[in-house]
Design an enzyme around this catalytic site. Structure first.
Site, mmCIF file in Angstrom:
data_model
loop_
_atom_site.group_PDB
_atom_site.id
_atom_site.type_symbol
_atom_site.label_atom_id
_atom_site.label_comp_id
_atom_site.label_asym_id
_atom_site.label_seq_id
_atom_site.Cartn_x
_atom_site.Cartn_y
_atom_site.Cartn_z
ATOM 1 N N HIS A 1 -7.978 5.779 3.361
ATOM 2 C CA HIS A 1 -7.364 5.619 2.055
ATOM 3 C C HIS A 1 -8.095 6.499 1.029
ATOM 4 O O HIS A 1 -9.276 6.769 1.156
ATOM 5 C CB HIS A 1 -7.442 4.164 1.609
ATOM 6 C CG HIS A 1 -6.614 3.216 2.416
ATOM 7 N ND1 HIS A 1 -5.928 2.157 1.855
ATOM 8 C CD2 HIS A 1 -6.344 3.155 3.747
ATOM 9 C CE1 HIS A 1 -5.289 1.484 2.795
ATOM 10 N NE2 HIS A 1 -5.536 2.068 3.962
ATOM 11 N N HIS B 1 -4.639 -3.704 16.170
ATOM 12 C CA HIS B 1 -6.062 -3.392 16.311
ATOM 13 C C HIS B 1 -6.804 -3.639 15.000
ATOM 14 O O HIS B 1 -7.918 -4.168 14.993
ATOM 15 C CB HIS B 1 -6.247 -1.941 16.757
ATOM 16 C CG HIS B 1 -5.665 -1.655 18.111
ATOM 17 N ND1 HIS B 1 -5.697 -0.397 18.686
ATOM 18 C CD2 HIS B 1 -5.034 -2.459 19.014
ATOM 19 C CE1 HIS B 1 -5.117 -0.444 19.876
ATOM 20 N NE2 HIS B 1 -4.693 -1.681 20.086
ATOM 21 N N PHE C 1 -10.669 -3.494 13.766
ATOM 22 C CA PHE C 1 -10.919 -2.063 13.916
ATOM 23 C C PHE C 1 -10.875 -1.396 12.541
ATOM 24 O O PHE C 1 -9.893 -0.737 12.170
ATOM 25 C CB PHE C 1 -9.868 -1.454 14.838
ATOM 26 C CG PHE C 1 -10.235 -0.109 15.440
ATOM 27 C CD1 PHE C 1 -11.123 0.765 14.826
ATOM 28 C CD2 PHE C 1 -9.677 0.290 16.658
ATOM 29 C CE1 PHE C 1 -11.445 1.984 15.382
ATOM 30 C CE2 PHE C 1 -9.982 1.520 17.233
ATOM 31 C CZ PHE C 1 -10.864 2.364 16.591
ATOM 32 N N HIS D 1 0.866 4.626 1.154
ATOM 33 C CA HIS D 1 0.109 5.334 2.176
ATOM 34 C C HIS D 1 0.064 6.835 1.891
ATOM 35 O O HIS D 1 1.088 7.516 1.858
ATOM 36 C CB HIS D 1 0.751 5.077 3.539
ATOM 37 C CG HIS D 1 0.029 5.658 4.694
ATOM 38 N ND1 HIS D 1 -0.572 4.892 5.671
ATOM 39 C CD2 HIS D 1 -0.203 6.942 5.063
ATOM 40 C CE1 HIS D 1 -1.128 5.680 6.578
ATOM 41 N NE2 HIS D 1 -0.911 6.929 6.233
ATOM 42 N N HIS E 1 -9.392 2.789 8.827
ATOM 43 C CA HIS E 1 -9.027 1.829 9.878
ATOM 44 C C HIS E 1 -8.046 2.426 10.874
ATOM 45 O O HIS E 1 -7.373 3.433 10.607
ATOM 46 C CB HIS E 1 -8.394 0.578 9.251
ATOM 47 C CG HIS E 1 -7.126 0.843 8.489
ATOM 48 N ND1 HIS E 1 -5.889 0.834 9.073
ATOM 49 C CD2 HIS E 1 -6.913 1.129 7.166
ATOM 50 C CE1 HIS E 1 -4.952 1.081 8.169
ATOM 51 N NE2 HIS E 1 -5.553 1.277 7.000
ATOM 52 N N CYS E 2 -7.971 1.764 12.016
ATOM 53 C CA CYS E 2 -6.961 2.097 13.014
ATOM 54 C C CYS E 2 -5.602 1.676 12.469
ATOM 55 O O CYS E 2 -5.446 0.570 11.942
ATOM 56 C CB CYS E 2 -7.258 1.389 14.324
ATOM 57 S SG CYS E 2 -6.047 1.758 15.627
ATOM 58 N N HIS E 3 -4.600 2.554 12.611
ATOM 59 C CA HIS E 3 -3.273 2.219 12.116
ATOM 60 C C HIS E 3 -2.384 1.618 13.189
ATOM 61 O O HIS E 3 -1.163 1.467 12.973
ATOM 62 C CB HIS E 3 -2.593 3.411 11.442
ATOM 63 C CG HIS E 3 -1.931 3.035 10.147
ATOM 64 N ND1 HIS E 3 -0.834 2.204 10.095
ATOM 65 C CD2 HIS E 3 -2.228 3.330 8.858
ATOM 66 C CE1 HIS E 3 -0.473 2.023 8.846
ATOM 67 N NE2 HIS E 3 -1.316 2.696 8.067
ATOM 68 N N ILE E 4 -2.932 1.280 14.322
ATOM 69 C CA ILE E 4 -2.255 0.323 15.206
ATOM 70 C C ILE E 4 -2.560 -1.034 14.595
ATOM 71 O O ILE E 4 -3.698 -1.494 14.634
ATOM 72 C CB ILE E 4 -2.759 0.442 16.651
ATOM 73 C CG1 ILE E 4 -2.421 1.824 17.206
ATOM 74 C CG2 ILE E 4 -2.142 -0.664 17.522
ATOM 75 C CD1 ILE E 4 -2.974 2.089 18.604
ATOM 76 N N HIS F 1 0.191 -4.383 3.193
ATOM 77 C CA HIS F 1 -1.179 -4.304 3.699
ATOM 78 C C HIS F 1 -1.812 -5.684 3.623
ATOM 79 O O HIS F 1 -2.954 -5.857 3.191
ATOM 80 C CB HIS F 1 -2.006 -3.274 2.922
ATOM 81 C CG HIS F 1 -2.872 -2.431 3.803
ATOM 82 N ND1 HIS F 1 -3.787 -2.969 4.698
ATOM 83 C CD2 HIS F 1 -2.962 -1.082 3.941
ATOM 84 C CE1 HIS F 1 -4.400 -1.988 5.334
ATOM 85 N NE2 HIS F 1 -3.924 -0.828 4.899
ATOM 86 N N HIS G 1 -6.764 6.125 9.721
ATOM 87 C CA HIS G 1 -6.291 6.475 8.382
ATOM 88 C C HIS G 1 -7.380 6.185 7.358
ATOM 89 O O HIS G 1 -7.968 5.105 7.358
ATOM 90 C CB HIS G 1 -5.039 5.665 8.045
ATOM 91 C CG HIS G 1 -4.589 5.786 6.618
ATOM 92 N ND1 HIS G 1 -4.398 7.006 5.999
ATOM 93 C CD2 HIS G 1 -4.299 4.837 5.682
ATOM 94 C CE1 HIS G 1 -3.991 6.795 4.746
ATOM 95 N NE2 HIS G 1 -3.933 5.500 4.523
ATOM 96 N N HIS H 1 3.964 0.287 2.689
ATOM 97 C CA HIS H 1 4.064 -0.830 3.635
ATOM 98 C C HIS H 1 3.170 -1.972 3.184
ATOM 99 O O HIS H 1 2.244 -1.788 2.386
ATOM 100 C CB HIS H 1 3.676 -0.382 5.045
ATOM 101 C CG HIS H 1 2.282 0.160 5.189
ATOM 102 N ND1 HIS H 1 1.182 -0.642 5.407
ATOM 103 C CD2 HIS H 1 1.801 1.429 5.154
ATOM 104 C CE1 HIS H 1 0.094 0.097 5.502
ATOM 105 N NE2 HIS H 1 0.438 1.369 5.343
ATOM 106 N N HIS I 1 0.845 -1.198 0.000
ATOM 107 C CA HIS I 1 0.000 0.000 0.000
ATOM 108 C C HIS I 1 0.875 1.242 0.000
ATOM 109 O O HIS I 1 1.893 1.312 0.694
ATOM 110 C CB HIS I 1 -0.895 -0.004 1.241
ATOM 111 C CG HIS I 1 -1.633 1.277 1.464
ATOM 112 N ND1 HIS I 1 -2.487 1.825 0.534
ATOM 113 C CD2 HIS I 1 -1.641 2.138 2.530
ATOM 114 C CE1 HIS I 1 -2.995 2.949 1.007
ATOM 115 N NE2 HIS I 1 -2.492 3.167 2.206
ATOM 116 N N HIS J 1 -6.042 6.088 19.326
ATOM 117 C CA HIS J 1 -6.083 5.325 18.085
ATOM 118 C C HIS J 1 -5.879 6.268 16.893
ATOM 119 O O HIS J 1 -6.639 7.224 16.723
ATOM 120 C CB HIS J 1 -7.433 4.616 17.939
ATOM 121 C CG HIS J 1 -7.732 3.654 19.037
ATOM 122 N ND1 HIS J 1 -7.194 2.390 19.093
ATOM 123 C CD2 HIS J 1 -8.515 3.773 20.145
ATOM 124 C CE1 HIS J 1 -7.628 1.765 20.170
ATOM 125 N NE2 HIS J 1 -8.430 2.585 20.832
#
Length: 537
Positions: A440, A496, A501, A100, A490-493, A145, A438, A143, A98, A435
């Site tokens: 897209h 999660h 998430f 980002h 989505h959460c970028h942790i 995905h 992000h 990164h 992906h 949290h």
């Protein structure tokens, strides 16, 4: 506690597997930053790395961690051929990449999000991502995905330089030597860590791929070299899987001039919170006596200590001795305040300047029950058929799109308002915050930032990744549906996200079907097993 014992046994087994892999795979040593152009081959391999002094098998792009810088200029066409050469079965063998922060206007198929915009790339296969970032410039990253794979190492910087940068007169140096990546690092594979239902803690902080862990050796630290009197544009990139960092440089102020690929009005700070997925450019003037100065990245999930060079790198002036700094941190009087950051040329927020008066208003309530996160009581699970393929196969309404309850259909050319409260302190609330969320395919206006109770409809910051803060916060954003396709939110942790998430914004699905149906390449179709493809497609 049998569950605890089983978890410990699994982790120990993983360490043994990683150790075995370390003996079988070629060792990869830290090296100067490699640079790829916008048309390049990116090989995804396994190799043993030791960024903090602990050797483990990892997933590498271009043979290094962090992955090589992809360097482009405004308007360039991208053609990145990703070649999957993964062999280490202790980690995922499939992959996708992906880009980002890149909008992927008219190229949703190239967003690189497994099960949203594509089937993953199997081992021993390649796939070329082709896109043009249009007028976008600034600091981005790329990164994996696929699952939690980027936590195993597949993450690196991507910068689109602007030859007519509106802030170009503010700095003297802006090149690969002034990119600073902040990452957390794990000694155990993400496959094992992804099974832990509670908080996952990293072993170390690494800056530009180098760091130290508590109890470990005095491994090399990253060094940013400067010359007295010059001004440097430092591009700070949050490559983290979970940790957020408070970034400081002893004795030096920073002037923020970019956030998430969008130029800002200059803001002087002496500390900067960087959440997973976020990026900033800051101008730092080398105006102190020649010497070595600590660069500090205090991590929320590690002991907030810098003893022995933990969570640190070095700012080294030309002529200084090759040694660790002895500088002291603080005091910090110029805190960063996102609600006061202003984007250049962003204009007023679209739509009626009142809360809840956009064309479409959605309240997205994060939650956590058992081992799973959810949004509006639905945990996201990967569909068997990628959502873009579902749309191309004729499903154009949320009721037809899988996974049920996680896809929100949005009409074209409308103003969308999302309200996302921090729920950490509530029963079944989303624990483990703050949290970072992000979106897209878009940048959005942050009309209410974390730590602020007021709303700003007059030139607020535009970005693509925002922290939703702590209990009491109700971060609110707006964007315009001008980019058809399914876009992940989505959460970028990453742990999660792995546990649910996320939701998908299915933007103008009928238009997306027509647009993407004309441009998806044959290789994109061939990534999916034949039984998933519609008849005659």
């Amino acid at each position: 506690m049998p569950g605890y014992s089983a978890a410990v046994f699994t982790i120990l087994l993983s360490v043994c597997v990683a150790s075995t892999a370390a003996n079988e795979l070629a060792s990869v040593q830290p090296k100067s930053r490699d640079v790829l152009g916008p048309s390049s081959q990116l090989s995804i391999t396994n190799g043993v790395v030791s960024p903090d002094g602990f050797a483990r098998s990892a997933v590498l792009a271009g043979g290094s961690f962090p992955a090589p810088l992809i360097k482009a200029f405004k308007g360039d066409d991208f053609a990145i051929n990703v070649v999957n050469e993964l062999v280490d079965e202790s980690m995922p063998l499939d992959t996708s990449v992906h880009w980002h922060g890149i909008f992927q206007q008219e190229s949703n198929w190239a967003d690189g999000t497994s099960y949203i915009t594509q089937c993953p790339i199997p081992a021993n296969r390649s796939f070329e991502y082709q896109f043009n970032a249009g007028s976008q410039t600034g600091t981005y990253w790329y990164h994996s995905h696929y699952s939690t794979q980027y936590c195993d190492g597949l993450r690196g910087p991507l910068v689109i330089y602007d030859r007519d940068d509106p802030h170009g007169d503010m700095y003297d140096v802006d090149d690969e030597t002034t990119i600073i990546t902040l990452a957390d690092w794990y000694h155990i594979s993400s496959t094992v860590l992804g099974e832990i239902p509670t908080q996952v803690f990293p072993n170390s902080t690494v800056i530009n791929g180098l760091g130290r862990y508590s109890g470990g050796p005095s491994s090399p630290l990253a060094v940013i070299n400067v010359e007295e009197g010059k001004r440097y544009r430092l591009r700070i990139i949050g490559l983290s899987c979970a940790s957020w960092f408070n970034f400081t440089i002893d004795g030096h102020e920073m002037t923020v001039i970019e956030a998430d690929g969008k130029e800002t009005e200059p803001m002087i700070v002496d500390s900067l919170p960087v959440f997973p997925g976020q990026r900033y450019s800051v101008v730092v003037t080398a105006n102190q006596p020649v010497g070595n100065y600590w660069i500090r990245a205090s991590a929320d999930l590690l002991n907030r200590t810098f003893e022995g060079g933990l969570n640190s790198a070095i700012l080294r002036y030309e002529g200084a001795d090759n040694e660790d700094p002895t500088t002291e941190e603080g005091p910090y009087d110029l805190d960063f305040n996102e609600s006061l950051l202003v984007s250049l040329d962003s204009g007023s927020v679209p739509g009626t300047p009142e809360v809840g008066k956009a064309d479409v208003n959605l309240n997205l309530i994060p939650g956590h029950i058992g081992a799973l996160f959810n949004i509006n009581n639905v945990s996201f699970v990967d569909p068997t058929v990628p959502i873009l393929l579902q749309i191309l196969s004729g499903a154009t309404h949320a009721s037809q799109l899988l996974p049920n309850g996680s896809v929100y259909e949005l009409p074209p050319n409308k103003v969308i308002e999302l309200s996302i409260p921090a729920t950490d302190n509530l029963v079944n609330g989303a624990v483990g915050g703050p949290h970072p969320l992000h979106l897209h395919g878009h940048k959005f206006w942050v009309i209410r930032s974390a730590g602020n109770s007021s709303y700003n409809f007059d030139q607020p910051i535009m970005r693509d990744t925002v922290s939703i803060g702590t209990p009491g916060d109700n971060v609110t954003i707006r964007f315009v549906t001008d980019n058809p396709g399914p876009w992940f939110f989505h959460c970028h942790i990453d742990w999660h996200l792995h546990h649910g998430f996320a939701v998908v914004m299915a933007e103008s699905p009928a238009e997306a079907a027509v647009e993407q149906g004309k441009v998806v390449p044959q290789d994109w179709k061939s990534l999916c097993p034949a039984n998933l493809m519609p008849s005659g497609y």
